[in-house]
Design an enzyme around this catalytic site. Structure first.
Site, PDB file in Angstrom:
ATOM      1  N   TYR A 111     -10.633  -5.538  15.388  1.00 50.36           N
ATOM      2  CA  TYR A 111      -9.386  -6.295  15.397  1.00 50.36           C
ATOM      3  C   TYR A 111      -8.262  -5.470  16.027  1.00 50.36           C
ATOM      4  CZ  TYR A 111      -9.317  -3.721  10.948  1.00 50.36           C
ATOM      5  OH  TYR A 111      -9.414  -2.761   9.992  1.00 50.36           O
TER       6      TYR A 111
ATOM      7  N   GLU B 241      -7.479   5.669   5.413  1.00 49.71           N
ATOM      8  CA  GLU B 241      -7.641   4.733   4.293  1.00 49.71           C
ATOM      9  C   GLU B 241      -8.091   5.526   3.065  1.00 49.71           C
ATOM     10  OE1 GLU B 241      -7.375   0.770   3.148  1.00 49.71           O
ATOM     11  OE2 GLU B 241      -7.938   1.000   5.256  1.00 49.71           O
TER      12      GLU B 241
ATOM     13  N   GLU C 263       0.877  -1.171   0.000  1.00 51.13           N
ATOM     14  CA  GLU C 263       0.000   0.000   0.000  1.00 51.13           C
ATOM     15  C   GLU C 263       0.917   1.224   0.000  1.00 51.13           C
ATOM     16  OE1 GLU C 263      -2.763  -0.525   3.239  1.00 51.13           O
ATOM     17  OE2 GLU C 263      -3.483  -2.445   2.440  1.00 51.13           O
TER      18      GLU C 263
ATOM     19  N   HIS D   5      -3.132   3.768   5.039  1.00 50.34           N
ATOM     20  CA  HIS D   5      -3.476   2.593   4.243  1.00 50.34           C
ATOM     21  C   HIS D   5      -4.087   2.992   2.903  1.00 50.34           C
ATOM     22  CE1 HIS D   5      -2.985  -0.613   7.340  1.00 50.34           C
ATOM     23  NE2 HIS D   5      -3.216   0.395   8.168  1.00 50.34           N
TER      24      HIS D   5
ATOM     25  N   ARG E  61      -2.166   0.588  15.137  1.00 54.12           N
ATOM     26  CA  ARG E  61      -2.304   1.901  15.773  1.00 54.12           C
ATOM     27  C   ARG E  61      -2.919   1.834  17.162  1.00 54.12           C
ATOM     28  NH1 ARG E  61      -5.677   1.120  11.506  1.00 54.12           N
ATOM     29  NH2 ARG E  61      -7.906   0.976  11.965  1.00 54.12           N
TER      30      ARG E  61
ATOM     31  N   TYR F 117      -8.720  -8.730   0.744  1.00 53.41           N
ATOM     32  CA  TYR F 117      -9.640  -9.474   1.603  1.00 53.41           C
ATOM     33  C   TYR F 117     -10.118 -10.779   0.984  1.00 53.41           C
ATOM     34  CZ  TYR F 117      -9.864  -5.400   4.693  1.00 53.41           C
ATOM     35  OH  TYR F 117      -9.556  -4.387   5.561  1.00 53.41           O
TER      36      TYR F 117
ATOM     37  N   ASN G 288      -1.383  -5.878  10.890  1.00 53.06           N
ATOM     38  CA  ASN G 288      -2.496  -5.077  11.404  1.00 53.06           C
ATOM     39  C   ASN G 288      -3.539  -5.912  12.141  1.00 53.06           C
ATOM     40  OD1 ASN G 288      -3.368  -2.382  11.631  1.00 53.06           O
ATOM     41  ND2 ASN G 288      -4.926  -2.673  10.061  1.00 53.06           N
ATOM     42  N   ARG G 289      -3.185  -7.141  12.503  1.00 53.86           N
ATOM     43  CA  ARG G 289      -4.094  -8.013  13.244  1.00 53.86           C
ATOM     44  C   ARG G 289      -3.437  -8.650  14.469  1.00 53.86           C
ATOM     45  NH1 ARG G 289      -6.356  -5.835   9.587  1.00 53.86           N
ATOM     46  NH2 ARG G 289      -8.070  -6.593   8.274  1.00 53.86           N
TER      47      ARG G 289
ATOM     48  N   ARG H  25       1.934  -7.527   0.978  1.00 53.34           N
ATOM     49  CA  ARG H  25       1.118  -7.108   2.129  1.00 53.34           C
ATOM     50  C   ARG H  25       1.814  -7.441   3.447  1.00 53.34           C
ATOM     51  NH1 ARG H  25      -4.185  -5.599   3.228  1.00 53.34           N
ATOM     52  NH2 ARG H  25      -5.120  -6.377   5.146  1.00 53.34           N
TER      53      ARG H  25
END
Length: 313
Positions: A164, A178, A24, A116, A168, A288, A70-71, A63
């Site tokens: 989730y 985003e 990204e 993002h 951040r 996704y 990010n999870r 990614r």
């Protein structure tokens, strides 16, 4: 909600994350620029730190390396004993938590902006994690007003099972930024300009707040996540229908019961079920597919914030 004002501590430390997802590129490009020359993000009395969060993924323009960074900012992942056998992103999460946290600690950074891109047609989007935070609602209101007439949407991911553990989330005030549509591994000048303006207005808000400006009560329209929708699948688990053309690129637009949602290769239309209008978000997002998410359903509501001002005299 009462309109009495809220006094908040001044903001001292802000981080701007780019490259949480290494393909990204807008956030990567901007953060690298600001690491070389941070003049445009500096504000008097404020520490602003640009930071590349997933350098290995950035180098490979992918990614992630082992798992989605990010999870993995949950207590279990952050609490694991550091070992080379841990997934790279879990180790990296622990390093980031050490540098900018620790999470849920008074010494953590005040604000983290996590930059993002999405392949979905979502335009400028602010991702909010708390519907009761006066400061963040006021900030979103300021950014939306400053960007007008360019639309800026607010996506509320406050949900008991769908929220989730974001990169951040170690900050007192986490803000997702985003902007799309933009393909993975690509830079678009218009998308970059929009993200750059969002960060400028956010930093201006913080500066004005720290200088003692009082922000009167305000209200913002937000889209709150309700449900994630998978693609129809066959007995082998393979995708059996794709996003219908009427839904493609229609993020944030009302989707009514009976409206086309999916289309099979045989031409069969699969409509929206249920009895209420929803608002689709992250429609046909490329990243996704692996998460089995065709889009998310959101509901539209209004959040109110009380007047705020800094506790400085």
């Amino acid at each position: 909600m009462t309109s009495c004002h809220v006094t908040e501590d001044p903001i001292k430390k802000v981080a701007i994350f780019g490259g949480t997802h290494g393909n990204e590129l807008t956030g990567v490009f901007l953060v690298k620029r600001w690491l070389e020359n941070g003049t445009e993000i500096q504000r008097t009395g404020l520490e602003v730190k640009p930071f590349i969060t997933n350098p290995r993924a950035v180098k490979k323009c992918t990614r992630y390396i082992d798992c989605d960074l990010n999870r993995v900012f949950d207590p279990e992942s952050l609490g694991k004993k550091m070992s080379k056998d841990l997934p790279y992103e879990v180790r990296r999460a622990q390093e980031i938590n050490h540098l900018f946290g620790p999470k849920d600690n008074e010494y953590s950074y005040d604000i983290i902006f996590d930059l993002h891109n999405t392949t979905s047609n979502m335009g400028c989007t602010l991702i909010l994690e708390d519907s009761r935070n006066d400061f963040l609602i006021q900030m979103c209101h300021y950014i939306k007003t400053s960007l007008a007439p360019l639309p800026c949407y607010v996506y509320l991911i406050e949900h008991p099972s769908l929220k989730y553990a974001t990169t951040r989330s170690i900050a007192k005030y986490p803000v997702g930024v985003e902007v799309g549509p933009q393909p993975q591994g690509v830079l678009r000048a218009d998308i970059l300009d929009q993200m750059r303006k969002m960060i400028k207005h956010a930093l201006d808000f913080i500066h004005n707040f720290n200088e003692g400006e009082e922000f009167p009560p305000c209200a913002i329209e937000v889209y709150k996540i309700m449900e994630k929708v998978d693609y129809p699948r066959n007995e082998n688990g393979d995708i059996a229908a794709i996003i219908h053309p009427n839904l493609q690129d229609q993020d944030w637009k009302p989707l009514h019961p009976g409206d086309p949602v999916f289309l099979t290769l045989d031409g069969k239309i699969i409509p929206l079920g249920g009895g209420s209008t929803v608002y689709p978000v992250f429609v046909n997002e490329a990243a996704y597919y692996e998460k089995k998410e065709a889009f998310a359903k959101a509901t539209k509501l209004t959040l109110n914030a009380r007047s705020i001002r800094s506790s400085l005299p």
